[in-house]
Write an enzyme that holds these catalytic residues in place. Sequence first.
Site, PDB file in Angstrom:
ATOM      1  N   LYS A 135       0.835  -1.208   0.000  1.00 53.89           N
ATOM      2  CA  LYS A 135       0.000   0.000   0.000  1.00 53.89           C
ATOM      3  C   LYS A 135       0.864   1.250   0.000  1.00 53.89           C
ATOM      4  CE  LYS A 135      -3.580   2.442   2.602  1.00 53.89           C
ATOM      5  NZ  LYS A 135      -4.619   2.371   3.650  1.00 53.89           N
ATOM      6  N   HIS A 267      -7.929 -33.388 -32.244  1.00 59.40           N
ATOM      7  CA  HIS A 267      -8.881 -32.298 -32.019  1.00 59.40           C
ATOM      8  C   HIS A 267      -9.823 -32.597 -30.855  1.00 59.40           C
ATOM      9  CE1 HIS A 267      -7.136 -30.994 -35.696  1.00 59.40           C
ATOM     10  NE2 HIS A 267      -7.734 -31.912 -36.423  1.00 59.40           N
TER      11      HIS A 267
END
Length: 506
Positions: A135, A267
Amino acid sequence: MKRALLSVSDKNGLVVFAQGLLARGFSLVSTGGTKRALDAAGLAVTAVEDVTGFPEMLDGRVKTLHPLIHAGILAKRDDPAHMAALAEHQITPIDLICVNLYPFAETIQKPNVTRAEAIEQIDIGGPSALRAAAKNSDSVWAVVDPADYDRVLVGLDENDAALRQSLAAKVFAVTAAYDAQIAAYLNPEPFPALYTPTYRKLKDLRYGENSHQQAAFYAAPGAPKSSLVNAVQLHGKAMSYNNIRDADAALSMLNEYRDPAVVAVKHMNPCGIGVADTIEAAWDKAYAADSTSIFGGIIALNRTVDLATAEKMHALFLEIVMAPAFEPDALAVLSKKKNLRVMTIQLAQPAAATVEATPVRGGVLLQTTDAAIEGPDDVKVVTKVAPTPEQLSALLFGQQVVKHVKSNAIVVVRDGQTLGIGAGQMNRIGSVEIALKQAQTNANFAGAVLASDAFFPMADCVDYAAKHGIRAIIQPGGSIRDQDSIDAADKYGIAMVVTGVRHFRH
C-alpha cells in the site's frame, strides 16, 4: 540508516540478499527462524521483539503485529504529520519488507494432514506486513518472492520506482491467491457463493488456438499429480496451446482404463482406442481403429512403453507420446524424431470426480466432471433379445469411450477396440452414418456393437444400424419415443440396453 524487516519461511537466497541489503546501508530486523539463519551467517540483525519491546508469543502467532512495526511501514514519507507522529512515538521507518508466506498449499497436499496442522500454516502477520508495504509502495519495497532478490538489489541502486510498483502488485496477487486457497480448503463446497480460483503461470506459449491469438499456460495450486501440469517432457519441441488441450483430453480418456490401454486423440476427440493384454497389442488396436486419422495425433498409454511399441509409433508422424514411463531403448527410438514431444505422466486410479470450469462471456460455468462409469449391473435390457456376455463387455467399453466424444456422439466398437466414431454432428443420424461408414472398413467389424451418448429421438438410428450389421446397442434411454427405438430393435433382432445415464459432451 534504512531499515529492512525480513521474515521468511523459504530461506533460499536469504543470506545473500541480506548481505546485499547490509552493503547498501540497511539495518536488519528479523523474527524467529529467519533471525537464527542470519545469526548463523554472522550477520548483524535485531530481533523484532527488541524493536517492539514485546516478546513473540502464542507459539509465534504474534510477532510483527504491532504499531511500532506497522506505523513504520505505513507512514507517508511526504506527509509531515505522519513523520511527526513517528518522531513523537520514537518509531523508526521501515523501508523494505521481505516476507514469504507460510507454506499453506504445500501443507494441505501432504497425506493425512490434519485440519489443525493446516490451520497453523495460515499466515497472519506476513500478509499484513506485505500488504502494508505494498500500500505504501511509493516509499517502501515489498518483496514476497525469493526469485526477485537480485533485481530488488539492482532496483535499490537505481531507485527504480516502477519496480516497486510492480512488486506491490505482485504482493496483492500473491496474498489474494493465498487467501483463495485457504477459503477453498475451509469451504470445500464445490459451488461456493464466491468463486475465487487462482492459478500460477507456468509459461507463455508461442500463440493460442491460432497464430494471431496470444496464450499462456497456468497451473492451479495443489494440482493433482495426475494432471497434465505435472507431466514431465523428456524430449521434443515446446507444447503448443492445441497440444496441451489435446493432451489433457487424452489423459482424461486414459484414466478410464485399468487394463493396458492406448488412446489416440485428434482435435480433442478420440480417433482410436485399444484395450488388450499388453501395451503393444493395445497399440495395434488403437492404430488399426483409424490408421488415417492417427496421423499427427496425440498418443497416451497407461503402461511403460517398450521397444516394440516405440518402434511401431516411430514409423508414424505423431505430435505427442505420453506414458507413465519409457524403457531406455524405447525412449532412444522415439527421440530420433527431434520434434516429437515425449512426456511422462501420472495416472489417476481410479479417475476422480473434480470440478471443471468453462468460461462464458462475463462469467464461468462450473460442473463436476463426468466420472460415472457404468458396469454390468447398471444396465437394463429393454428388448426381447439380451446381449451376449461378449456383447455386453463391448457395449460397456463403448460407453466409456462415448463420454469423451463431442455430442452428438456415436461409437462403434468390438473387443476392446473402437472401429468407428461419429462426433459433433448436429443430428444423431449423421453421427451414426459417419461412425458406421468408418467402422465397416475395419477387418474386425463383424460382431460390432454401437454406443450412443444420448437417447434416440427417432427410430431412424436403429434402422440404419441394423441395415449395416449392428447387433447390440447401448444408450441412456429417456426419450418420450423410447418405445419406437425398442420396437425397431426387436424388429431386427438387436439387443438393446439402457443405462439411465446420459454422457453429453459439448
